[in-house]
Design an enzyme around this catalytic site. Sequence first.
Site: not given
Length: 741
Positions: A83-86, A107, A201
């Site tokens: 789905l995504g990465e940080g 995650k 944040d």
Amino acid sequence: MTIQSEETIFLEAIALPAEQRAEFVRHQCRNDPELRRRVEQLIAAHERQGDILDVALGETVIGQSATVDAGEDIGPYRLLQKLGEGGFGVVFMAEQRHPVRRKVALKVIKPGMDSKSVIARFEAERQALAMMDHPNIARVFDGGSTVDGERPYFVMELVKGVPIVEFCDTNSLTTAERLRLFISVCNAVHHAHQKGVIHRDIKPSNVMVTLHDGEPVVKVIDFGVAKALHQRLTEKTLFTQYGMMVGTPQYMSPEQAEMSGLDVDTRSDIYSLAVLLYELITGTTPLQAESLRKATGYQDLQRMICEDEPVVPSQRLSTSGQQLTILAKHRRVSPERLPREIRGDLDWIVMKGLEKDRRRRYDSASDFAADVQRALDLEPVLAGPPSQVYRLKKFVLRNRAAVLAVTAAVVVLGAILFALVDGRNHRLARQRQDEVRLTNAVDEATSALVAAVDAELTDDRWTSAEFTVSRVRELMQGATAGVAAVDRARVFLDRYELARRDQQFTLAMEELLINRGTNQDLSSWITVERELRKILRDRGYDVDLLSPVELGKRVRDDPSMLQLTDALELWLDARRQVAALGGEAVPSEEIVAWVDGMNIADPKPFRSALRKLVFETVPPEPEFLALAIAENDLAATCSRKLSWLAQAYQLVGNNRRAFEIQAFALSRHPGDLLLNFEYATRQMNEQDWDEAIRYYLRCTAIRPNISGVWRSLAEAYRNNNETEAADHALDVAARLERAAQ
């Protein structure tokens, strides 16, 4: 000059626009060419791979783990798609196959990113989420490590949504509909604050909106830079270092940007919420991205955040030119009317939240939400000036039809009455203001107390609670608040003092049992019994002077009955341990008498049944225990009694059920020190060293200053052949013991 680490400078640099990073690094590393070289390498890697949180100065990577990808399994989860990465984690959509089938978000730390500092931040995010139980915060379901044991992961609710601003614009939500969604965001953030967690944040991409039964529902996500308000989120958490900027500049509060010695508190999130509300209303942030890109350097960026005053929302809309037409279309209103919708109440509310001086912002996210609700209900808002004209205007707006129907004579009469009561209203306004200030202070102090009740007395959360309580006391002196508000404050102060006393009492018992009870020899248990006897005596319950019946009657009427009964149970159990190790015997009739006394104090059938089983005053019959359980709600049972229940099942020979009860107790009370310690000790007995280490580490996160926990952790490490970690844990224990002398 503050000495900063490689990681600190790197994190500060990547928070800046790309064109400003080189100048910033040169300035920060001007006396250390080698440090500058390493930081520039990190930034180069970041710009190649995206946001990356790399290894801190002098720190080695734990292991270069294999890549995980869609189609692979982690525990009972099949990875479906990324789905995504940080900065340091990758998020996958996954399918849980047992014990239930469902889609989840998983995650896991990126390959090669599993340094100690990264793992600490990763576990801090997991624990921050796990502490919360709110419909508008993504829930954590599970956690563990990959097969190689080196990369932790956690499993959370899969949020199928879009960022809140995008959702509002795509669906052309009106201003009122946007405000209602924003109230949900405030409520979620307030819940996090009550759990002692600051998000740090808050921005549209971290506030998702999804549809449940066709209704939009907010989900606050990504606590990756969350900060414990007054506690350690994990035993390995790296606290935000002095001089370290964390957050997104457009949404960052002045105190976050300053990076001074002033600690960031919940009011920083209030500021970010106000920026979010500003963007929901105007389509842009107070400090626009274009302005940030024009900053001449790092210090100029700080100055802009800390000093530049924001344009009032309605004025920003009025001067937005052709963009106003697009904004109005997205809100289903005419361009001429949109600024008028915002002017007044919403201007005041947003600007109060954006105050540079955090003391002038809303005290809590719930206060912020309440004022937005007042604006929706056309009631006077706290952020607005409480003038008579303003209040009259609100009355007219709420009762427009009735006002238009009145005659001129009524208007004249109203004017006369208005003049007569004006003086009285001034006095009432001051009284109301004092009541609001006192009520808000009590609410804030109550939230601080809720956050503090699970902390040790030396924890900063008690310092915060004491500060807010001092404000309540100060406002009670010389204030004109009404009797009801003052009485409510007095009730709270009584509750606070009782909580302090109970907490000190409970913590003293916990520390005693762990520091002394970890040694299973006669001398240690004699010490435990004597000190428990003293703890009870200091609370006014001398077991040497009072008979079991008399003591039971007195404890029954004490507001702290449950804590006192726990202490009596632990004391009687310590006497049995002494006898079992060859010390002074306890006659069975004396045990029966004390159990009867405790049942006088706490006559609940379930707890009475447990005492009789644990202290063996009745035969250990499973049917007796099953009947007691059937008549009670285990979910509402306190942690100590669940622990006794697990012990009771062991006594009747059902170890499997005892284990299930212990696991259930931990799921209901994850922050209970003794439950975690007992579970870890059980795993030691089962020779499951990894699981024992995991739960001893949780104990160090809950109460980091108990040497007995660290000694037990050292033993588990040594059994698991982790000599270096065992030596470190023993060193911590020794330092704590020296400090206590």
